[in-house]
Scaffold this active site. Sequence first.
Site, PDB file in Angstrom:
ATOM      1  N   ASP A   1      17.925   9.716   9.874  1.00 49.95           N
ATOM      2  CA  ASP A   1      19.022  10.583   9.441  1.00 49.95           C
ATOM      3  C   ASP A   1      20.246  10.346  10.316  1.00 49.95           C
ATOM      4  O   ASP A   1      20.145   9.862  11.455  1.00 49.95           O
ATOM      5  CB  ASP A   1      18.606  12.047   9.513  1.00 49.95           C
ATOM      6  CG  ASP A   1      17.510  12.381   8.508  1.00 49.95           C
ATOM      7  OD1 ASP A   1      17.458  11.712   7.461  1.00 49.95           O
ATOM      8  OD2 ASP A   1      16.703  13.298   8.780  1.00 49.95           O
TER       9      ASP A   1
ATOM     10  N   HIS B   1      18.933   4.166   6.732  1.00 46.54           N
ATOM     11  CA  HIS B   1      19.087   5.569   6.387  1.00 46.54           C
ATOM     12  C   HIS B   1      17.920   6.097   5.547  1.00 46.54           C
ATOM     13  O   HIS B   1      17.830   7.298   5.283  1.00 46.54           O
ATOM     14  CB  HIS B   1      20.401   5.767   5.627  1.00 46.54           C
ATOM     15  CG  HIS B   1      20.944   7.151   5.709  1.00 46.54           C
ATOM     16  ND1 HIS B   1      20.420   8.121   6.534  1.00 46.54           N
ATOM     17  CD2 HIS B   1      21.989   7.746   5.062  1.00 46.54           C
ATOM     18  CE1 HIS B   1      21.101   9.244   6.393  1.00 46.54           C
ATOM     19  NE2 HIS B   1      22.064   9.046   5.499  1.00 46.54           N
TER      20      HIS B   1
END
Length: 437
Positions: free
Chosen positions: A412, A408
């Site tokens: 996204d 992450h």
Amino acid sequence: MSIQLKVPSLGESVTQATIGAWLKSEGESVQVDEPLVEVESEKATVAVPAPAAGVLRRVLKRTGDTVAVGEAIADIEEGAAGASVAVSPLGSGPTPGGLVPAARPESPPPQPTPPAPVAPEASGPRGAASAPAPTPGGGAAARRAPPSARRLMAEHGLEAGAVAGSGPGGQVRKEDVVRALERPAEARAPAPAPQPAARPDGATARERLVAMTSLRRTVARRLVEAQQTAAILTTFNEVDMSRVLEVRERHGEAFLAKHGVKLGFMSFFVKAAVEALRAFPVVNAEVRGTDIVYKDHYDIGVAVGGGKGLVVPIVRDADALSFAEVEKRIGELAKKARDNRITMDDLAGGTFTISNGGIYGSLLSTPILNPPQSGILGLHKIEKRAVVTAGDQIAARPMMYVALSYDHRIVDGREAVQFLIAVKNAIEDPERILLEI
């Protein structure tokens, strides 16, 4: 001429390894490039081949020994005949000099040993302190005891090992039994059998201590590193496998006849992953310091179970391969992994990984990243489930849960979800892969 077998280079940053199983014994003939020994590094288990034909003269390192890259682990007598080398089992140490004498004189026959003289019996009273110690094999001495002594032991439930025989050769006499019965019961009771060691918590130890292999230690370390250095999230979806099953059913035999390999599921997912990576290149990237490295090549790691554990060999340039070439490459890598012949070149690199837990029956899982990669696709068991189809009809369809774990820090959630949907669309409509649309 003697040639040394040395530990080969096992990849960048690997400096030592552990000796695994020897595939040849001392004294056996070997051929050039024939695997001699398995060496377990922190990245894989590799088979070290013979540098020349000859005889494995001497093994210098045994199974379990830690060795350095470049260290000699065996001597090979180049071009020697198998009969010229002494054969000694691994673990017993090499024969001095390694050579068998041309002729070995026969050993003289053993001479009979004269019987040991029997000490005369003491004339005074024989108390417990003067009785000879029990001889080994008390059971045999008891069988040589006279009937009166045997009967007395049986009546009192006395074990033969608790009676010290004072007769010739340790023979148990009746008076020996009487003396034994006069002693306290605790003194004549046989020693209790040793009990298993107890753990500090008082429970009986029922454990075995086995050292981790280098490969397992590295897997453990890298998995912990992945959890500690990357921000790992997982997103899920489900795929209707009906169309892929239909394609395999309709074209499987022709595919096998033409290419000599079966049409499996993995080639579909490799090609689908490549198309999704093209659409979302950040999933194919990696974090390097404070930079993002985008990769314009698609080297797909395919996790396979090997003889020493799970390894992830690489299908290189998967975007340029046909379905048949992907299947052949995966088959070759899987066989090498099972035979413990996987090499550093087979494992190095990789931009994205696919792990198929479904072959073991897994219904759902959250795969862990293979650093420094930023994405891994988890496949699972195909299971028929009731789904709502077009026209709000309910039908039983072969469904598979798929999971994408991603870093992450650079990927996204929106990109991760869309990536997984792209894989789902390609599998549910496989013609999209062939037409690249």
